[in-house]
Design an enzyme around this catalytic site. Sequence first.
Site, PDB file in Angstrom:
ATOM      1  N   CYS A 114       0.810  -1.225   0.000  1.00 28.56           N
ATOM      2  CA  CYS A 114       0.000   0.000   0.000  1.00 28.56           C
ATOM      3  C   CYS A 114       0.839   1.269   0.000  1.00 28.56           C
ATOM      4  O   CYS A 114       0.318   2.355  -0.240  1.00 28.56           O
ATOM      5  CB  CYS A 114      -0.925   0.009   1.215  1.00 28.56           C
ATOM      6  SG  CYS A 114      -2.013  -1.417   1.267  1.00 28.56           S
ATOM      7  N   HIS A 254      -3.230   7.055   3.667  1.00 30.18           N
ATOM      8  CA  HIS A 254      -3.658   5.791   3.079  1.00 30.18           C
ATOM      9  C   HIS A 254      -5.030   5.443   3.654  1.00 30.18           C
ATOM     10  O   HIS A 254      -5.253   5.517   4.860  1.00 30.18           O
ATOM     11  CB  HIS A 254      -2.642   4.704   3.420  1.00 30.18           C
ATOM     12  CG  HIS A 254      -3.067   3.334   3.024  1.00 30.18           C
ATOM     13  ND1 HIS A 254      -3.658   3.067   1.804  1.00 30.18           N
ATOM     14  CD2 HIS A 254      -3.010   2.148   3.679  1.00 30.18           C
ATOM     15  CE1 HIS A 254      -3.928   1.772   1.731  1.00 30.18           C
ATOM     16  NE2 HIS A 254      -3.561   1.193   2.858  1.00 30.18           N
ATOM     17  N   ASN A 284     -10.170  -0.207   1.098  1.00 32.11           N
ATOM     18  CA  ASN A 284      -8.717  -0.121   0.965  1.00 32.11           C
ATOM     19  C   ASN A 284      -8.308  -0.549  -0.445  1.00 32.11           C
ATOM     20  O   ASN A 284      -8.377  -1.724  -0.783  1.00 32.11           O
ATOM     21  CB  ASN A 284      -8.071  -1.020   2.025  1.00 32.11           C
ATOM     22  CG  ASN A 284      -6.556  -0.972   1.995  1.00 32.11           C
ATOM     23  OD1 ASN A 284      -5.958  -0.421   1.075  1.00 32.11           O
ATOM     24  ND2 ASN A 284      -5.936  -1.557   3.002  1.00 32.11           N
TER      25      ASN A 284
HETATM   26  N1  COA Z   1     -17.872  -9.426  10.227  1.00 32.15           N
HETATM   27  C1  COA Z   1     -18.281  -9.761  11.461  1.00 32.15           C
HETATM   28  N2  COA Z   1     -17.444 -10.164  12.416  1.00 32.15           N
HETATM   29  C2  COA Z   1     -16.142 -10.246  12.104  1.00 32.15           C
HETATM   30  C3  COA Z   1     -15.653  -9.929  10.816  1.00 32.15           C
HETATM   31  C4  COA Z   1     -16.582  -9.524   9.867  1.00 32.15           C
HETATM   32  N3  COA Z   1     -16.224  -9.178   8.617  1.00 32.15           N
HETATM   33  N4  COA Z   1     -14.321 -10.111  10.808  1.00 32.15           N
HETATM   34  C5  COA Z   1     -13.973 -10.518  12.030  1.00 32.15           C
HETATM   35  N5  COA Z   1     -15.056 -10.610  12.813  1.00 32.15           N
HETATM   36  C6  COA Z   1     -15.156 -11.003  14.224  1.00 32.15           C
HETATM   37  C7  COA Z   1     -13.983 -11.829  14.657  1.00 32.15           C
HETATM   38  O1  COA Z   1     -14.207 -13.183  14.342  1.00 32.15           O
HETATM   39  C8  COA Z   1     -13.954 -11.580  16.135  1.00 32.15           C
HETATM   40  O2  COA Z   1     -14.932 -12.381  16.753  1.00 32.15           O
HETATM   41  P1  COA Z   1     -14.627 -13.059  18.167  1.00 32.15           P
HETATM   42  O3  COA Z   1     -14.380 -11.926  19.097  1.00 32.15           O
HETATM   43  O4  COA Z   1     -15.896 -13.791  18.417  1.00 32.15           O
HETATM   44  O5  COA Z   1     -13.453 -13.929  17.939  1.00 32.15           O
HETATM   45  C9  COA Z   1     -14.421 -10.137  16.261  1.00 32.15           C
HETATM   46  O6  COA Z   1     -15.069  -9.820  15.026  1.00 32.15           O
HETATM   47  C10 COA Z   1     -13.317  -9.147  16.506  1.00 32.15           C
HETATM   48  O7  COA Z   1     -12.289  -9.399  15.601  1.00 32.15           O
HETATM   49  P2  COA Z   1     -10.959  -8.568  15.648  1.00 32.15           P
HETATM   50  O8  COA Z   1     -10.045  -9.061  14.569  1.00 32.15           O
HETATM   51  O9  COA Z   1     -10.429  -8.474  17.030  1.00 32.15           O
HETATM   52  O10 COA Z   1     -11.511  -7.130  15.249  1.00 32.15           O
HETATM   53  P3  COA Z   1     -10.764  -5.762  15.275  1.00 32.15           P
HETATM   54  O11 COA Z   1     -11.448  -4.825  16.156  1.00 32.15           O
HETATM   55  O12 COA Z   1      -9.282  -5.929  15.425  1.00 32.15           O
HETATM   56  O13 COA Z   1     -11.005  -5.256  13.776  1.00 32.15           O
HETATM   57  C11 COA Z   1      -9.878  -5.091  11.667  1.00 32.15           C
HETATM   58  C12 COA Z   1     -10.523  -6.021  12.699  1.00 32.15           C
HETATM   59  C13 COA Z   1      -9.281  -5.956  10.567  1.00 32.15           C
HETATM   60  C14 COA Z   1     -10.936  -4.177  11.098  1.00 32.15           C
HETATM   61  C15 COA Z   1      -8.765  -4.269  12.364  1.00 32.15           C
HETATM   62  O14 COA Z   1      -7.894  -5.121  13.073  1.00 32.15           O
HETATM   63  C16 COA Z   1      -7.968  -3.465  11.396  1.00 32.15           C
HETATM   64  O15 COA Z   1      -8.466  -2.551  10.786  1.00 32.15           O
HETATM   65  N6  COA Z   1      -6.663  -3.739  11.258  1.00 32.15           N
HETATM   66  C17 COA Z   1      -5.825  -3.040  10.338  1.00 32.15           C
HETATM   67  C18 COA Z   1      -6.024  -3.587   8.962  1.00 32.15           C
HETATM   68  C19 COA Z   1      -5.442  -2.720   7.901  1.00 32.15           C
HETATM   69  O16 COA Z   1      -5.389  -1.520   8.001  1.00 32.15           O
HETATM   70  N7  COA Z   1      -4.985  -3.354   6.846  1.00 32.15           N
HETATM   71  C20 COA Z   1      -4.498  -2.702   5.714  1.00 32.15           C
HETATM   72  C21 COA Z   1      -3.045  -2.722   5.648  1.00 32.15           C
HETATM   73  S1  COA Z   1      -2.474  -1.814   4.300  1.00 32.15           S
END
Ligand code: COA
Length: 345
Positions: A114, A254, A284
């Site tokens: 990215c 970004h 993204n």
């Molecule tokens: N819909 C519903 N539930 C979902 C889901 C979805 N699409 N994806 C994950 N979950 C659930 C998980 O299974 C988890 O359930 P559990 O608590 O029962 O195990 C719960 O939601 C929380 O998951 P978690 O991964 O802890 O969520 P989070 O608050 O960390 O958010 C992201 C997840 C990916 C949105 C976040 O970590 C993020 O934005 N990270 C950065 C990613 C990024 O910027 N990437 C680009 C790089 S260039």
Amino acid sequence: MKTPYGNIVGWGKYAPERIVTNDDLAQRVDTSDEWIRARSGIRERRMVGEDEHTSTMAVGAGREALERAGLTAADLDLIIVATSSPDYLTPPVSSQVQDLLGASCGAFQVVVGCTGFVYSLAIAQQFIATGACRTILVVGAELTSRWIDWEDRATCVLFGDGAGAVVLQASDEPSGVLAFVLGSDGSGAEHLIVPGGGVAHPPSHETVDARLNYVRMNGREVFKFATRKMPETLEAVLGKAGLTVDDLDLLIPHQANLRIIEYAAGQLGIPMEKVVVNVDRYGNTSAASIPLALCEALDEGRARPGDTLALVAFGAGLTWASAVVRLGLHTPAFRTPATAAEAVS
Ligand code: COA
């Protein structure tokens, strides 16, 4: 002889027509509009049709950028395409773009996840500063919908397709990339990776069965990394340019996650009115996200002649990159209909 600057003289974007909402995704994977919006700020994203590829999106954005600059492909001395989703592993998509545009200059591809577009801008500026090139097309194009794992709801809801491009041209006016910071920490490679398909795990029945050819992300680790690096690298690049946050007219981060953007802006005391956000409409788009946001800011007259912008990105590698960019005061492209009112006010 004065060192030339690389002024942005044209810009263009390509967004596939097909809009995929969170509700559309909820019919395909176990997710909800509420979850996606709350965790990422994304409402919808664009996705390509069958006959669209990274090359065609890059060409769409590139053509618009050239048109806006009042130039043709024959004027180009170099084409740089930032992407992690080229049409083929080889040849580089940059050569397809060169051919489809009808250009006859050199072209290469930059694969830095990215952060690729900001890396590419910094590279382009070097070619202009040395006098090696006068006019360069820099494109960020990404077709993420064909490398995300549609069985992994934690990643597939976050990405989208698109492309954005700028034309840089040598100028005596202090403009273009005034400072940049490029960073890399390969120890975090596993947090954002497509494990299969390269030479470490060449494509085979086993890699396909294990779904190794799709992107895998450790969302929490990437989140921690991004919220640490975004403010850090922004501060560093402002210091390099001899500026403070008060000198900034716009921050173009970004577009991965609204929470990350708000956190980074908040850490540096940058009000959200000065921050360009379109992650809600595109998701993204990886290396295309900053040029898409930049193009929209320019088209809407939010970014105006003489403005000082900060670009900041993070991504696979893990990598980060930031740049301070100044828009020229006398760039003819600002006199096109979309921005004419703002340019003269
Ligand atoms: N819909 C519903 N539930 C979902 C889901 C979805 N699409 N994806 C994950 N979950 C659930 C998980 O299974 C988890 O359930 P559990 O608590 O029962 O195990 C719960 O939601 C929380 O998951 P978690 O991964 O802890 O969520 P989070 O608050 O960390 O958010 C992201 C997840 C990916 C949105 C976040 O970590 C993020 O934005 N990270 C950065 C990613 C990024 O910027 N990437 C680009 C790089 S260039």
